[in-house]
Design a protein around this motif. Structure first.
Motif, PDB file in Angstrom:
ATOM      1  N   LEU A 128      -5.547   2.306  -2.757  1.00  0.00           N
ATOM      2  CA  LEU A 128      -6.352   3.005  -3.752  1.00  0.00           C
ATOM      3  C   LEU A 128      -5.802   2.806  -5.161  1.00  0.00           C
ATOM      4  CD1 LEU A 128      -8.807   4.895  -3.917  1.00  0.00           C
ATOM      5  CD2 LEU A 128      -7.258   6.827  -3.528  1.00  0.00           C
ATOM      6  N   LEU A 129      -4.522   2.486  -5.264  1.00  0.00           N
ATOM      7  CA  LEU A 129      -3.893   2.292  -6.577  1.00  0.00           C
ATOM      8  C   LEU A 129      -4.450   1.072  -7.307  1.00  0.00           C
ATOM      9  CD1 LEU A 129      -0.170   3.016  -5.612  1.00  0.00           C
ATOM     10  CD2 LEU A 129      -1.909   4.625  -6.419  1.00  0.00           C
ATOM     11  N   ALA A 130      -5.093   0.175  -6.566  1.00  0.00           N
ATOM     12  CA  ALA A 130      -5.676  -1.021  -7.192  1.00  0.00           C
ATOM     13  C   ALA A 130      -7.092  -0.759  -7.709  1.00  0.00           C
ATOM     14  CB  ALA A 130      -5.714  -2.165  -6.189  1.00  0.00           C
ATOM     15  N   HIS A 131      -7.614   0.440  -7.491  1.00  0.00           N
ATOM     16  CA  HIS A 131      -8.955   0.793  -7.966  1.00  0.00           C
ATOM     17  C   HIS A 131      -9.001   0.737  -9.490  1.00  0.00           C
ATOM     18  CE1 HIS A 131     -12.427   3.380  -8.897  1.00  0.00           C
ATOM     19  NE2 HIS A 131     -12.832   3.198  -7.651  1.00  0.00           N
ATOM     20  N   GLU A 132     -10.090   0.238 -10.020  1.00  0.00           N
ATOM     21  CA  GLU A 132     -10.235   0.151 -11.470  1.00  0.00           C
ATOM     22  C   GLU A 132     -10.119   1.531 -12.109  1.00  0.00           C
ATOM     23  OE1 GLU A 132     -13.396  -1.550 -14.833  1.00  0.00           O
ATOM     24  OE2 GLU A 132     -13.856  -1.699 -12.690  1.00  0.00           O
ATOM     25  N   GLY A 133      -9.313   1.618 -13.146  1.00  0.00           N
ATOM     26  CA  GLY A 133      -9.165   2.869 -13.873  1.00  0.00           C
ATOM     27  C   GLY A 133      -8.000   3.730 -13.434  1.00  0.00           C
TER      28      GLY A 133
END
Length: 239
Positions: A128-133
């Motif tokens: 989830l840390l790679a999610h934009e923003g």
């Protein structure tokens, strides 16, 4: 991407491998004081959880003794029967927790919201840390039980609903998660310290099978009791 975020994600199998899959399903056994406190001591004690890996959605089945099926997404939560007929639904579910404290009981739809939101977050971390923003800020190292862990302060964008927008993850030298802190906004901002262990390899992805959540004090230290939530996962499948 933040270099430490990259290290953590790579330690868990890497984005390339993770993005081969669109869902995760697991057998779930849960315990701890929270469920009785909220009025549902056994509803989700033994069930199967499924989470989407590309959008915020989760489901528990069976949900309670009537063997219902839950469906969670940020703007809607619903309970259905075995034939897929919607029995109850709640729109804008998070607004119904206004004014709640840790002791406030939940109805079944609120339980489905919390359980879906929580398990979606847990099972999508750390990818989830790679999610934009998503923003990551390095914090000073942390010592606990003779170990030294590294830390990142994580801030989620508005399109991700979790326990709280700001959370902290702890990880070891190899990049594997050890602890995950947050404040449960829908339970009066109750602070939790969530310990992560029992890693196994599932189709090239490192997934923890055991989680223990305890109260967190103002200095960041956890209390040894009560055990707020226990989570054990088995039969994990990525598809």
């Amino acid at each position: 991407m933040n270099a430490l975020v990259s290290k953590i994600i790579d330690a868990h199998g890497g984005l390339q491998q993770w993005r081969k899959f669109s869902s995760l399903r697991a057998r779930l056994n849960q315990g701890g004081a929270l469920w009785t406190l909220k009025g549902h001591p056994t509803t989700l004690s033994v069930t199967t959880v499924t989470v989407d890996l590309r959008r915020e959605w989760a489901s528990h089945s069976p949900f309670g003794p009537e063997a219902m099926l839950s469906s969670f997404e940020p703007g809607r939560v619903a309970l259905s029967n075995a034939d897929g007929e919607v029995l109850e639904e709640l729109l804008d579910p998070r607004s119904t927790f206004a004014g709640h404290t840790l002791e406030t009981p939940w109805n079944e739809l609120q339980l489905a919201y919390f359980a879906g939101c929580a398990m979606w977050t847990y099972l999508n971390m750390p990818f989830l840390l790679a999610h934009e923003g998503v923003e990551a800020e390095e914090l000073p190292d942390w010592s606990e039980n003779g170990e030294t862990w590294h830390r990142l302060k994580i801030t989620f964008p508005a399109d991700i609903l979790s326990h709280s927008a700001v959370q902290t993850i702890y990880f070891d030298d190899a990049g594997l998660l050890k602890r995950h802190d947050y404040d449960v906004e829908i339970a009066g901002g109750t602070p939790g310290a969530h310990y992560i262990s029992g890693y196994i390899d599932v189709q090239g992805i490192k997934i923890p099978t055991s989680r223990r959540i305890y109260p967190r004090q103002a200095d960041g230290r956890s209390l040894p009791e009560p055990l707020v939530v226990s989570i054990e996962l088995s039969d994990i499948v990525l598809t």
